[in-house]
Each structure stands twice: as structure tokens, then as C-alpha cells.
Write a protein that holds these residues in place. Structure first.
Motif, PDB file in Angstrom:
ATOM      1  N   ASP A  52       0.829  -1.207   0.000  1.00 38.36           N
ATOM      2  CA  ASP A  52       0.000   0.000   0.000  1.00 38.36           C
ATOM      3  C   ASP A  52       0.867   1.264   0.000  1.00 38.36           C
ATOM      4  O   ASP A  52       0.595   2.213  -0.737  1.00 38.36           O
ATOM      5  N   CYS A  56       0.939   3.907  -2.970  1.00 38.19           N
ATOM      6  CA  CYS A  56       0.514   5.282  -2.660  1.00 38.19           C
ATOM      7  C   CYS A  56       1.539   6.295  -3.189  1.00 38.19           C
ATOM      8  O   CYS A  56       1.169   7.318  -3.759  1.00 38.19           O
ATOM      9  N   THR A  69      -6.189   5.274  -0.567  1.00 35.85           N
ATOM     10  CA  THR A  69      -6.503   3.960  -1.138  1.00 35.85           C
ATOM     11  C   THR A  69      -8.020   3.810  -1.172  1.00 35.85           C
ATOM     12  O   THR A  69      -8.666   3.872  -0.126  1.00 35.85           O
ATOM     13  N   ALA A  70      -8.597   3.603  -2.347  1.00 38.96           N
ATOM     14  CA  ALA A  70     -10.048   3.373  -2.437  1.00 38.96           C
ATOM     15  C   ALA A  70     -10.332   1.882  -2.368  1.00 38.96           C
ATOM     16  O   ALA A  70     -11.273   1.457  -1.697  1.00 38.96           O
ATOM     17  N   THR A  98     -10.768   9.944 -13.783  1.00 36.44           N
ATOM     18  CA  THR A  98     -10.986  11.360 -13.462  1.00 36.44           C
ATOM     19  C   THR A  98     -10.138  11.718 -12.232  1.00 36.44           C
ATOM     20  O   THR A  98      -9.063  12.304 -12.371  1.00 36.44           O
ATOM     21  N   SER A  99     -10.613  11.289 -11.049  1.00 39.17           N
ATOM     22  CA  SER A  99      -9.784  11.539  -9.857  1.00 39.17           C
ATOM     23  C   SER A  99      -9.162  10.243  -9.346  1.00 39.17           C
ATOM     24  O   SER A  99      -8.409  10.251  -8.378  1.00 39.17           O
ATOM     25  N   SER A 100      -9.489   9.118  -9.985  1.00 35.68           N
ATOM     26  CA  SER A 100      -8.948   7.833  -9.528  1.00 35.68           C
ATOM     27  C   SER A 100      -7.933   7.300 -10.534  1.00 35.68           C
ATOM     28  O   SER A 100      -7.949   7.691 -11.706  1.00 35.68           O
ATOM     29  N   VAL A 128      -7.314   7.384  -5.048  1.00 35.56           N
ATOM     30  CA  VAL A 128      -8.099   8.565  -5.441  1.00 35.56           C
ATOM     31  C   VAL A 128      -7.402   9.812  -4.902  1.00 35.56           C
ATOM     32  O   VAL A 128      -6.998   9.850  -3.725  1.00 35.56           O
ATOM     33  N   ARG A 131      -9.921  15.363  -2.636  1.00 34.37           N
ATOM     34  CA  ARG A 131     -10.592  16.588  -3.108  1.00 34.37           C
ATOM     35  C   ARG A 131      -9.893  17.816  -2.533  1.00 34.37           C
ATOM     36  O   ARG A 131      -9.401  17.769  -1.412  1.00 34.37           O
ATOM     37  N   LYS A 136     -13.410  18.174  -6.951  1.00 36.06           N
ATOM     38  CA  LYS A 136     -12.770  16.922  -7.382  1.00 36.06           C
ATOM     39  C   LYS A 136     -11.558  17.223  -8.270  1.00 36.06           C
ATOM     40  O   LYS A 136     -11.624  18.095  -9.134  1.00 36.06           O
ATOM     41  N   ARG A 163     -14.578  -3.846 -11.348  1.00 35.89           N
ATOM     42  CA  ARG A 163     -14.520  -3.629  -9.884  1.00 35.89           C
ATOM     43  C   ARG A 163     -15.684  -2.756  -9.408  1.00 35.89           C
ATOM     44  O   ARG A 163     -16.167  -2.953  -8.288  1.00 35.89           O
ATOM     45  N   ASN A 203       0.170   7.351   8.195  1.00 37.17           N
ATOM     46  CA  ASN A 203       1.108   7.582   7.103  1.00 37.17           C
ATOM     47  C   ASN A 203       1.565   9.041   7.101  1.00 37.17           C
ATOM     48  O   ASN A 203       1.311   9.782   8.061  1.00 37.17           O
ATOM     49  N   GLN A 205       0.341  11.358   5.643  1.00 32.15           N
ATOM     50  CA  GLN A 205      -0.795  12.302   5.671  1.00 32.15           C
ATOM     51  C   GLN A 205      -1.407  12.348   7.076  1.00 32.15           C
ATOM     52  O   GLN A 205      -2.462  12.940   7.283  1.00 32.15           O
ATOM     53  N   SER A 207      -2.982  10.029   8.536  1.00 26.11           N
ATOM     54  CA  SER A 207      -4.244   9.292   8.639  1.00 26.11           C
ATOM     55  C   SER A 207      -3.890   7.809   8.592  1.00 26.11           C
ATOM     56  O   SER A 207      -2.824   7.440   8.086  1.00 26.11           O
ATOM     57  N   ILE A 213      -4.965  -0.803   7.794  1.00 25.81           N
ATOM     58  CA  ILE A 213      -6.331  -1.316   7.974  1.00 25.81           C
ATOM     59  C   ILE A 213      -6.417  -2.750   7.432  1.00 25.81           C
ATOM     60  O   ILE A 213      -6.982  -3.636   8.062  1.00 25.81           O
TER      61      ILE A 213
HETATM   62  C1  LIG Z   1      -3.288   6.776   1.865  1.00 23.95           C
HETATM   63  C2  LIG Z   1      -4.374   5.948   2.440  1.00 23.95           C
HETATM   64  O1  LIG Z   1      -4.290   4.797   2.292  1.00 23.95           O
HETATM   65  S1  LIG Z   1      -5.678   6.641   3.318  1.00 23.95           S
HETATM   66  C3  LIG Z   1      -6.511   5.416   4.232  1.00 23.95           C
HETATM   67  C4  LIG Z   1      -7.311   4.423   3.513  1.00 23.95           C
HETATM   68  N1  LIG Z   1      -8.250   4.955   2.566  1.00 23.95           N
HETATM   69  C5  LIG Z   1      -9.237   5.807   2.919  1.00 23.95           C
HETATM   70  O2  LIG Z   1      -9.361   6.306   4.005  1.00 23.95           O
HETATM   71  C6  LIG Z   1     -10.244   6.096   1.838  1.00 23.95           C
HETATM   72  C7  LIG Z   1     -11.608   6.295   2.436  1.00 23.95           C
HETATM   73  N2  LIG Z   1     -12.580   6.473   1.361  1.00 23.95           N
HETATM   74  C8  LIG Z   1     -12.823   7.679   0.815  1.00 23.95           C
HETATM   75  O3  LIG Z   1     -12.260   8.692   1.188  1.00 23.95           O
HETATM   76  C9  LIG Z   1     -13.867   7.740  -0.291  1.00 23.95           C
HETATM   77  O4  LIG Z   1     -14.722   6.633  -0.197  1.00 23.95           O
HETATM   78  C10 LIG Z   1     -13.230   7.777  -1.729  1.00 23.95           C
HETATM   79  C11 LIG Z   1     -12.375   9.015  -1.881  1.00 23.95           C
HETATM   80  C12 LIG Z   1     -12.382   6.530  -2.013  1.00 23.95           C
HETATM   81  C13 LIG Z   1     -14.346   7.814  -2.771  1.00 23.95           C
HETATM   82  O5  LIG Z   1     -15.193   8.868  -2.399  1.00 23.95           O
HETATM   83  P1  LIG Z   1     -16.590   9.157  -3.161  1.00 23.95           P
HETATM   84  O6  LIG Z   1     -17.381  10.091  -2.366  1.00 23.95           O
HETATM   85  O7  LIG Z   1     -17.182   7.835  -3.576  1.00 23.95           O
HETATM   86  O8  LIG Z   1     -16.086   9.973  -4.375  1.00 23.95           O
HETATM   87  P2  LIG Z   1     -16.519   9.872  -5.889  1.00 23.95           P
HETATM   88  O9  LIG Z   1     -17.860   9.219  -6.052  1.00 23.95           O
HETATM   89  O10 LIG Z   1     -16.288  11.217  -6.479  1.00 23.95           O
HETATM   90  O11 LIG Z   1     -15.451   8.844  -6.496  1.00 23.95           O
HETATM   91  C14 LIG Z   1     -14.126   9.254  -6.654  1.00 23.95           C
HETATM   92  C15 LIG Z   1     -13.428   8.233  -7.514  1.00 23.95           C
HETATM   93  O12 LIG Z   1     -13.210   7.055  -6.733  1.00 23.95           O
HETATM   94  C16 LIG Z   1     -13.624   5.916  -7.466  1.00 23.95           C
HETATM   95  N3  LIG Z   1     -14.049   4.917  -6.500  1.00 23.95           N
HETATM   96  C17 LIG Z   1     -14.874   5.088  -5.463  1.00 23.95           C
HETATM   97  N4  LIG Z   1     -15.009   3.932  -4.788  1.00 23.95           N
HETATM   98  C18 LIG Z   1     -14.229   3.019  -5.419  1.00 23.95           C
HETATM   99  C19 LIG Z   1     -13.932   1.636  -5.209  1.00 23.95           C
HETATM  100  N5  LIG Z   1     -14.466   0.957  -4.219  1.00 23.95           N
HETATM  101  N6  LIG Z   1     -13.077   1.019  -6.051  1.00 23.95           N
HETATM  102  C20 LIG Z   1     -12.521   1.695  -7.077  1.00 23.95           C
HETATM  103  N7  LIG Z   1     -12.758   3.011  -7.332  1.00 23.95           N
HETATM  104  C21 LIG Z   1     -13.604   3.652  -6.512  1.00 23.95           C
HETATM  105  C22 LIG Z   1     -14.774   6.425  -8.329  1.00 23.95           C
HETATM  106  O13 LIG Z   1     -14.995   5.576  -9.439  1.00 23.95           O
HETATM  107  C23 LIG Z   1     -14.246   7.785  -8.726  1.00 23.95           C
HETATM  108  O14 LIG Z   1     -13.335   7.626  -9.804  1.00 23.95           O
HETATM  109  P3  LIG Z   1     -13.181   8.806 -10.930  1.00 23.95           P
HETATM  110  O15 LIG Z   1     -13.094  10.122 -10.210  1.00 23.95           O
HETATM  111  O16 LIG Z   1     -11.904   8.492 -11.629  1.00 23.95           O
HETATM  112  O17 LIG Z   1     -14.378   8.705 -11.807  1.00 23.95           O
END
Ligand SMILES: CC(=O)SCCNC(=O)CCNC(=O)[C@H](O)C(C)(C)COP(=O)(O)OP(=O)(O)OC[C@H]1O[C@@H](n2cnc3c(N)ncnc32)[C@H](O)[C@@H]1OP(=O)(O)O
Length: 234
Positions: A52, A56, A69-70, A98-100, A128, A131, A136, A163, A203, A205, A207, A213
């Protein structure tokens, strides 16, 4: 003894005279006893943390901003890794949407004394870009330069489609209140863990990073699986 993998040479090249993907990040770690599980092998949780972190950095190198990480796709571990072996992780962005973006992660292992190398797993993670106040983030596109990169670029779109469908199916399954016949067994394997987030779990950031996790999840899953084995008399 020779190398046992057929890694893409463009993935494992590391110096300047040959083309190197600008998003590529490599890291190597020697497996110490503190990284091992009760069987003396590298714990999957620790490996997920390293994967991860490496992925990242690759995502952030491409995005130029902080990323989260999404998701991480299914991972199939082909081998265990013992203490004293060297783990190498290579990550690169296959495609930005877009943002992913999809990050490909290749894990290999090396025995320094015998010069044996082998592949441990190949994984795909979605990161991702966080924001901003402006909303975005619109990522710059990845431009594939090699045939292999072109193939990964094309496949990344198909994997993304799969996915997103998969995420919907899992959500539907979790929301449906099906009674399973082995629900007693499931209850007996139930493990709950409460974790206090401390600085070592965070990390750059500040968080909790996704790998941490996943490491906690892997820990409770291992205990639950051991309960299930003992119920069945293994
Ligand atoms: C560095 C780290 O590891 S941090 C700790 C671990 N990770 C986290 O804490 C992430 C927690 N999750 C989140 O913050 C949110 O759920 C996010 C940012 C992943 C998605 O937020 P959303 O409100 O769904 O945003 P939105 O609908 O605009 O989607 C953003 C992008 O994520 C993608 N996405 C959302 N969920 C997923 C998923 N499960 N798998 C793959 N892509 C995904 C969307 O397709 C979209 O892609 P695009 O912008 O390229 O079209």
C-alpha cells in the motif's frame, strides 16, 4: 541457480539509459523476525502495508497531490516468504481516470545467498486524489510508451468496469438479510478487534493508511479461520 520468474524487463529496469516509467516506485525490504507471523513467515498484513505504501507513492507521484486507497483487487499469494529473504515491490500507475487511478503492484522475493528470485503476487489498487477546496481533482492522463504499458492501459479500463460492478454486488449481498444454515458456526468463528490509532499506524498524511487497515483485517481473519479449523477438528 537462475531466476525463476519471467518478469517484464521494462518493469524491473532501474537505471537511466533505458526507458523507465515516471510513476514507477520500487522498494526492497529484508524480512526480519519482527515482520513474521507465528509460523516464521512474512505476515500478510505486513506485506499489505508495504504494498500500500509503495503504491501510494506511485499514485502521488502521478497525481502531484495526496491520495487515498479506495480499493485493492483480489490478491492471490503464490508463495510464502521466510525471514531473511528480500522482498521487492514495484508499483506504477497503469491508467488515470478522473480523480482515480489504477496502480499495478508486483511483488517478488529474492534469496540473496542463492540468487533465486520468484514472483509472490501481482495486485491492482485504486487510489483517489483527495478533493481540494476547488472540488474533485482532474488527473493528468497516463501516456503509455511501451507495448506492455499500452496493454495495461487498455486492461485497466476493463478492470475498473468490473470492480465497480463487483462493489455494487457486494453491497447488495451485505444489505440482503439472508439466513445461512451454518449461522451457528459463523457466530462461533466471530472475532472482533478494537484498535486505537497511534502514530505508528499513520502515514505521511497523518491518517491511518490503507495497508494498516488491511493488516488489522488480515489479523482477525486469521484468528477466525483458526477457530473454524478447530471447530472442524483440524
Ligand atoms: C493513503 C491511504 O491509504 S488513506 C486510508 C485508507 N483509505 C481511505 O481512508 C479512503 C476512504 N474512502 C474515501 O475517502 C472515499 O470513499 C473515496 C475518496 C475513495 C471515494 O469517495 P466518493 O465520495 O465515492 O467519491 P466519488 O464518487 O467522487 O469517487 C471518486 C473516484 O473514486 C472511485 N471509486 C470510489 N469507490 C471506489 C472503489 N471501491 N473502487 C474503485 N474506485 C472507486 C470512483 O470511481 C471515482 O473515480 P473517478 O473520479 O476516476 O471517476
Amino acid at each position: 541457480m537462475g531466476r525463476e520468474t519471467s518478469l517484464d524487463p521494462q518493469l524491473i529496469q532501474s537505471c537511466g539509459d533505458v526507458y523507465r516509467n515516471p510513476t514507477e516506485v520500487q522498494m526492497s525490504q529484508i524480512v526480519l523476525p519482527c515482520h513474521a507471523n507465528h509460523c516464521g513467515e512474512l505476515s500478510v498484513g505486513q506485506l499489505l502495508k508495504w504494498m500500500d505504501s509503495t503504491a501510494c507513492l506511485s499514485a502521488e507521484r502521478h497525481a502531484g497531490c495526496s491520495c487515498v486507497t479506495a480499493s485493492v483487487d483480489d490478491i492471490h499469494f503464490e508463495h510464502t516468504i521466510g525471514v531473511g529473504k528480500v522482498v521487492s515491490i514495484i508499483a506504477k500507475v497503469n491508467r488515470a481516470f478522473t480523480s482515480s487511478m489504477e496502480v499495478g503492484i508486483l511483488v517478488t522475493c529474492e534469496d540473496l545467498y542463492t540468487d533465486r528470485h520468484w514472483k509472490v503476487c501481482h495486485a491492482f489498487a485504486t487510489f483517489v486524489a483527495r478533493r481540494t477546496e476547488a472540488g474533485k481533482v482532474q488527473l493528468k492522463q497516463v501516456i503509455p510508451h511501451t507495448q506492455k504499458e499500452q496493454m495495461e492501459y487498455s486492461l485497466a479500463a476493463e478492470r475498473r468496469r468490473m470492480r465497480l460492478i463487483h462493489a455494487e454486488i457486494i453491497t447488495d449481498l451485505l444489505n440482503s438479510s439472508t439466513e445461512f444454515e451454518d449461522s451457528v458456526l459463523a457466530e462461533r468463528t466471530r472475532v472482533e478487534s478494537v484498535e486505537l490509532v497511534l502514530p505508528p499506524h499513520t502515514n505521511h498524511q497523518v491518517s491511518t493508511f490503507g495497508g494498516q487497515i488491511m493488516a488489522w483485517m488480515e489479523n482477525v481473519a486469521t484468528i477466525a479461520a483458526r477457530y473454524a479449523f478447530s471447530i472442524h477438528g483440524f
